[in-house]
Structure formats: C-alpha cells, structure tokens
Scaffold this motif. Structure first.
Motif, PDB file in Angstrom:
ATOM      1  N   UNK A   4     -11.607  20.974  -1.110  1.00  0.00           N
ATOM      2  CA  UNK A   4     -10.787  20.677  -1.226  1.00  0.00           C
ATOM      3  C   UNK A   4      -8.938  21.536  -0.286  1.00  0.00           C
ATOM      4  N   UNK A   5      -9.154  21.318   1.233  1.00  0.00           N
ATOM      5  CA  UNK A   5      -7.980  22.141   2.527  1.00  0.00           C
ATOM      6  C   UNK A   5      -6.941  21.988   1.656  1.00  0.00           C
ATOM      7  N   UNK A   6      -6.320  22.748   2.513  1.00  0.00           N
ATOM      8  CA  UNK A   6      -4.449  23.353   1.364  1.00  0.00           C
ATOM      9  C   UNK A   6      -3.062  22.429   1.550  1.00  0.00           C
ATOM     10  N   UNK A   7      -2.947  22.147   2.455  1.00  0.00           N
ATOM     11  CA  UNK A   7      -2.592  20.757   2.459  1.00  0.00           C
ATOM     12  C   UNK A   7      -2.595  19.362   1.488  1.00  0.00           C
ATOM     13  N   UNK A   8      -3.879  18.998   1.337  1.00  0.00           N
ATOM     14  CA  UNK A   8      -4.203  17.974   0.338  1.00  0.00           C
ATOM     15  C   UNK A   8      -4.428  19.133  -1.025  1.00  0.00           C
ATOM     16  N   UNK A   9      -4.646  20.332  -1.065  1.00  0.00           N
ATOM     17  CA  UNK A   9      -4.405  20.613  -2.703  1.00  0.00           C
ATOM     18  C   UNK A   9      -2.899  20.980  -2.866  1.00  0.00           C
ATOM     19  N   UNK A  10      -2.470  20.899  -2.202  1.00  0.00           N
ATOM     20  CA  UNK A  10      -0.858  20.904  -2.617  1.00  0.00           C
ATOM     21  C   UNK A  10      -0.747  19.401  -2.685  1.00  0.00           C
ATOM     22  N   UNK A  11      -1.134  18.040  -1.892  1.00  0.00           N
ATOM     23  CA  UNK A  11      -1.056  17.018  -2.776  1.00  0.00           C
ATOM     24  C   UNK A  11      -0.732  16.657  -3.902  1.00  0.00           C
ATOM     25  N   UNK A  12      -2.233  17.441  -4.152  1.00  0.00           N
ATOM     26  CA  UNK A  12      -2.886  17.089  -5.483  1.00  0.00           C
ATOM     27  C   UNK A  12      -2.137  17.464  -6.556  1.00  0.00           C
ATOM     28  N   UNK A  13      -1.478  18.703  -6.085  1.00  0.00           N
ATOM     29  CA  UNK A  13      -0.684  19.687  -7.559  1.00  0.00           C
ATOM     30  C   UNK A  13       0.613  18.861  -7.341  1.00  0.00           C
TER      31      UNK A  13
END
Length: 223
Positions: A51-60
């Motif tokens: 998953x992309x960096x920003x999408x990963x942050x959103x998941x966290x």
C-alpha cells in the motif's frame, strides 16, 4: 488464464517479492505508530503491505481511531518522517537481502528474452534496486508519483504492462500482498501470489516461497 506461450513480460512488485524490504518498512511504520499512540500488531503490519505511503498512514490512523486528528499538512509531515526512518534503515541493505531464488529467476527471464517492469508503490524503489545490484534488470519502472490510485486499483499493474508495450494478457504480475494480487487481477494480467495460500487465494498461481518461482513451475501451473 493466459497460456504460458502467450506470456511476453513480467511485472514485479518489489517489497516482499524481490527483496525483504518489508521488514524495514514495518520497522519505520512501527516507530511512527508508537509515536502517534497507535497499537502495532501483525494484522496492521500485513494490511500495509503493498500500500502507498499516504494510504498506509491513513490505515494506521484509522486503526487508532485518529482519522480526523491531523491536518493534511501534518499527515504529509508524518509520512515524510516515516520515509526518513526507512531510508536510514536501508543504508545497511545489500545483495544479501535479495529473496531466495530471485536473482536466478531474473537472470533466466532475461536469458529467455522476457520483458521486465517494476510496479512498486515505493518511491524509493530505484534506490533499493541500486543497493541490491538489480537496477539493470528494471529499466522500465512505473513512477508511483504519477499514479492516481493505489493498490488494489489496477492502475499500477496496467501501467507496468503499458510501459513494456504489452497487453495485460501478455503479462504475469508477481505480488506478495493481497491488495497487489487484486490489482493484478483487475488489470487483466495473470497473477502470481508469493506467500500464504489463504491470504493470496485470489491469485491465479500460488507459491509459498520465492524459491519456487521458476519458469518451469509457472509453465506447469498454466498448463
């Protein structure tokens, strides 16, 4: 599925397929999650794969109930901080991080004149390939900065075929993440999932290890 004889190209994910860079990503995300007060666990780590960096942050943030706790600028700053941590960890990477069998497989693909492209969501993939000594295999790389949608959207793997001037049905996509396999399938390519058979059940071909990734095994699976 496409017949083996029709395959002309391979589109590769990077993390967890070519090299075990996922461990560095996980360490960097773990550091950031702890800073944000979000509990880290194996399930969250798996959800971030591919998953992309920003999408990963959103998941966290979602996992910690903090989706609306930060401005877009703050989120971008945190994503940059994660990347800085990741790059620091990468400095210790060398060819020993190449996953078992991958170097031989790439050499065999080149020997048999298959075209190769890289479809990694990581903006650091050129650096990783250089450190691994594999950059010459992947002159064709999808630039994740040009993408509008992240995996599981098909855009990145569709682009991986297009930059080789091949149709999707002439390509095999190789992934280790559920979102990546979904992306390959949606792009109309034959999918290979590397890893847990249950997690990657949607893949056309499953191998539990990169050691099993050979042209002979792929041909047999597509027979």
């Amino acid at each position: 599925m496409t017949k083996f004889a029709a395959i002309k190209g391979f589109v590769f994910d990077l993390d967890g397929v070519i090299a075990d860079t996922s461990v560095y990503h996980a360490q960097a995300w773990h550091q950031l999650a702890t800073e944000l007060g979000v509990a880290w666990n194996d399930e969250l780590a798996d959800d971030l794969k591919g998953v992309s960096r920003m999408d990963s942050l959103e998941l966290i943030l979602k996992a910690g109930g903090k989706t609306d706790a930060y401005t877009q600028a703050e989120k971008e700053a945190y994503a940059t901080k994660k990347n800085d941590n990741y790059l620091a960890l990468l400095k210790n990477m060398d060819a020993s991080a190449i996953l078992p069998g991958i170097a031989d497989f790439l050499a065999d693909l080149k020997k048999h004149d298959y075209q190769l492209s890289l479809a990694s969501a990581s903006k650091n993939s050129p650096l990783v390939l250089e450190q691994l000594g594999l950059a010459d295999y992947f002159s064709a790389r999808v630039d994740p900065a040009t993408l509008k949608h992240g995996k599981p959207d098909p855009e990145i793997f569709a682009r991986g075929a297009a930059i080789l001037n091949l149709r999707p049905d002439e390509c095999i996509g190789v992934e280790d993440a559920k979102a990546g396999v979904q992306s390959i399938n949606a792009a109309g390519e034959t999918s290979i999932g590397i890893g847990d058979l249950q997690t990657l059940a949607a893949a056309d071909i499953n191998f539990t290890s990169t050691k099993d990734l050979t042209l002979a095994n792929i041909e047999q699976a597509l027979a």
